[in-house]
Design a protein around this motif. Structure first.
Motif, PDB file in Angstrom:
ATOM      1  N   TYR A   1       0.839  -1.187   0.159  1.00 41.77           N
ATOM      2  CA  TYR A   1       0.099  -0.010   0.094  1.00 41.77           C
ATOM      3  C   TYR A   1       0.807   1.307  -0.070  1.00 41.77           C
TER       4      TYR A   1
ATOM      5  N   LYS B   1       2.597   1.675  -3.377  1.00 35.97           N
ATOM      6  CA  LYS B   1       1.562   2.017  -4.383  1.00 35.97           C
ATOM      7  C   LYS B   1       1.109   3.381  -4.181  1.00 35.97           C
ATOM      8  N   LYS B   2       1.074   3.696  -2.984  1.00 35.16           N
ATOM      9  CA  LYS B   2       0.367   4.984  -2.657  1.00 35.16           C
ATOM     10  C   LYS B   2       1.656   5.984  -3.205  1.00 35.16           C
TER      11      LYS B   2
ATOM     12  N   ALA C   1       3.672   5.647  -5.425  1.00 38.75           N
ATOM     13  CA  ALA C   1       3.836   5.621  -6.815  1.00 38.75           C
ATOM     14  C   ALA C   1       2.569   6.288  -7.354  1.00 38.75           C
ATOM     15  N   TYR C   2       1.313   6.367  -6.630  1.00 37.96           N
ATOM     16  CA  TYR C   2       0.147   6.890  -7.255  1.00 37.96           C
ATOM     17  C   TYR C   2       0.264   8.586  -6.972  1.00 37.96           C
ATOM     18  N   ASP C   3       1.149   8.720  -5.872  1.00 37.25           N
ATOM     19  CA  ASP C   3       1.238  10.280  -5.901  1.00 37.25           C
ATOM     20  C   ASP C   3       2.137  10.817  -6.671  1.00 37.25           C
TER      21      ASP C   3
ATOM     22  N   GLU D   1       2.363   9.800  -9.936  1.00 44.19           N
ATOM     23  CA  GLU D   1       1.696   9.653 -11.091  1.00 44.19           C
ATOM     24  C   GLU D   1       0.571  10.707 -10.846  1.00 44.19           C
ATOM     25  N   VAL D   2       0.024  10.938  -9.760  1.00 48.85           N
ATOM     26  CA  VAL D   2      -1.101  12.018  -9.515  1.00 48.85           C
ATOM     27  C   VAL D   2      -0.455  13.187  -9.653  1.00 48.85           C
ATOM     28  N   ASN D   3       0.778  13.706  -9.175  1.00 49.83           N
ATOM     29  CA  ASN D   3       1.439  14.965  -9.420  1.00 49.83           C
ATOM     30  C   ASN D   3       1.646  15.246 -10.814  1.00 49.83           C
TER      31      ASN D   3
ATOM     32  N   LYS E   1       0.336  13.841 -13.360  1.00 50.41           N
ATOM     33  CA  LYS E   1      -0.908  14.114 -14.095  1.00 50.41           C
ATOM     34  C   LYS E   1      -1.546  15.313 -13.893  1.00 50.41           C
TER      35      LYS E   1
END
Length: 424
Positions: free
Chosen positions: A216, A219-220, A222-224, A226-228, A230
């Motif tokens: 978690y 991935k969080k 990595a997601y952060d 990716e979100v930034n 994006k």
């Protein structure tokens, strides 16, 4: 005399003219009294309680068996009905039932003697089928068909069946106790296995939870990222889209201006076309109409002249001789006039020529201005100096007239100004 019977009985007519006898299952028949005889036989279904007491089986165990059988005389089969009439005619239903019962009981006893108690008790269906099969084949010859046979009861006076039940009960109880012990043992084993699996599952669950927490977090992160990313791309895309939108709006505005300009040009062209048509309608068409009218008038005049000439030709021909003298006299007068003019020209050479020239000047002026009179449209181009318009045209005509004396002088050598001064 007519006799009738229902579907549950049959009539047999014998006697005169009835050899063999006539058998009618359910219906009517005509019987001649005194010389013919009518008899009836029942076709009702008979229910028999077949009881065989203390019959020894194959192993010598005496048992009592009770069966229920349904049977009847078959009226639809003529051969069976004929056999039944031969054997049971004149007998009542109880008598017929007793005969069939004894026959069926004998077959039941015979089959019991060939089987064991266990076979009869455990497989009742097989026993019933055997009794039904053997009894049917024998009773058919008597005209009776077995509708059904069912084993009702099996018992004995020696408690043999009860002993079989006890042994089976004891076996069942034994199997039950063994099964209960096995079940308890299996339950304890399963409980231990369950506890072991529970602890193992708990540990595995904690490990999985730790792995899940780690995954978690990874991935969080990595997601952060990716979100930034994006978000940044979205902001850049937004700005780019705004710029594209402004550019598209500007292009649309320019396109609108181009369309408006095109419309204005089209309107101007339409206005020019309209004015051209208006000018054509107001100037060109009337001029063409006038020209056409003049042409037609000229053509009419020409035709008129031709016709008048043709009409006058005859009169001229007739007048020819009358006028010949006049022409001749006129010729002599003209000759004399020409001679006198010649003498006058000889005497007043320059003055005569000037006089003739002056007489012809109006005609020359008319011929010079005649092309201008026939013009439909005159376009004046001016450089800004001198006169313009009608004054310009008349001035040019007068200039041409002024140049005539010089042209006469070059052609004839006579100066008009000198001659006029001398004659004056």
């Amino acid at each position: 005399m007519f006799y009738t019977c229902g579907p549950n009985e049959a009539m047999v007519v014998s006697g005169f003219c009835r050899s063999p006898p006539l058998m009618i299952p359910g219906g009517r028949v005509f019987v001649i009294p005194c010389i013919q005889q009518i008899q009836r036989i029942s076709l009702n279904t008979l229910t028999l309680n077949v009881r065989s007491d203390k019959v020894y089986t194959r192993h010598g165990v005496p048992i009592s068996v009770t069966g229920i059988a349904q049977m009847k005389i078959q009226g639809q089969n003529k051969q069976m009905l004929s056999a039944a009439c031969q054997m049971f005619m004149g007998k009542s239903e109880p008598e017929i039932a007793q005969i069939a019962l004894e026959t069926l009981e004998g077959h039941q006893r015979a089959i019991i003697a060939h089987l064991t108690v266990e076979e009869i008790y455990k497989d009742r269906k097989k026993f019933s089928e055997q009794v039904f099969k053997v009894a049917s084949s024998d009773l058919v010859n008597m005209g009776i068909s077995v509708v059904s046979y069912t084993l009702k009861d099996v018992h004995d006076d020696q408690d043999y069946l009860h002993s079989l039940g006890k042994a089976r009960t004891a076996q069942v109880q034994k199997d039950a106790r063994i099964g209960e012990a096995n079940n308890k043992r299996d339950a304890v084993i399963r409980e231990a296995h369950a506890m072991q699996e529970k602890v193992s599952a708990q540990y595995k669950n904690e490990i999985e939870m730790a792995k899940a927490q780690r995954d978690y977090e990874l991935k969080k992160a990595a997601y952060d990222i990716e979100v930034n990313t994006k978000k940044a791309e979205s902001e850049m895309a937004y700005q780019l889209q705004v710029a594209k939108t402004k550019q598209r709006i500007e292009e649309e505005r320019m396109q609108i201006q181009v369309v408006e300009r095109t419309q204005q040009i089209m309107l101007q062209e339409q206005e020019i076309t309209r004015k051209e048509k208006e000018l054509e309608a107001k100037v060109k068409k009337p001029a063409e109409a006038e020209r056409y009218r003049l042409q037609k008038l000229a053509e009419a005049q020409r035709l008129k002249l031709i016709m008048e000439a043709e009409a006058d030709a005859e009169s001229i021909k007739i007048k020819g001789e009358a006028e010949a003298f006049a022409v001749e006299a006129k010729g002599r007068a003209d000759a004399e006039q020409m001679a006198k003019k010649a003498e006058a020209f000889q005497q007043y050479k320059d003055g005569a020529m000037v006089d003739m020239l002056l007489e012809k000047l109006p005609l020359m002026a008319e011929e010079i201005s005649k092309p201008l009179c026939e013009a439909n449209k005159v376009t004046m181009v001016s450089s800004g100096d001198g006169e313009v318009g009608a004054a310009k045209l008349t001035g040019e005509v007068l200039d041409i007239m002024v140049r005539l004396p010089a042209a006469v002088e070059k052609l004839t050598g006579v100066k008009i100004s000198q001659v006029t001064s001398r004659t004056g």
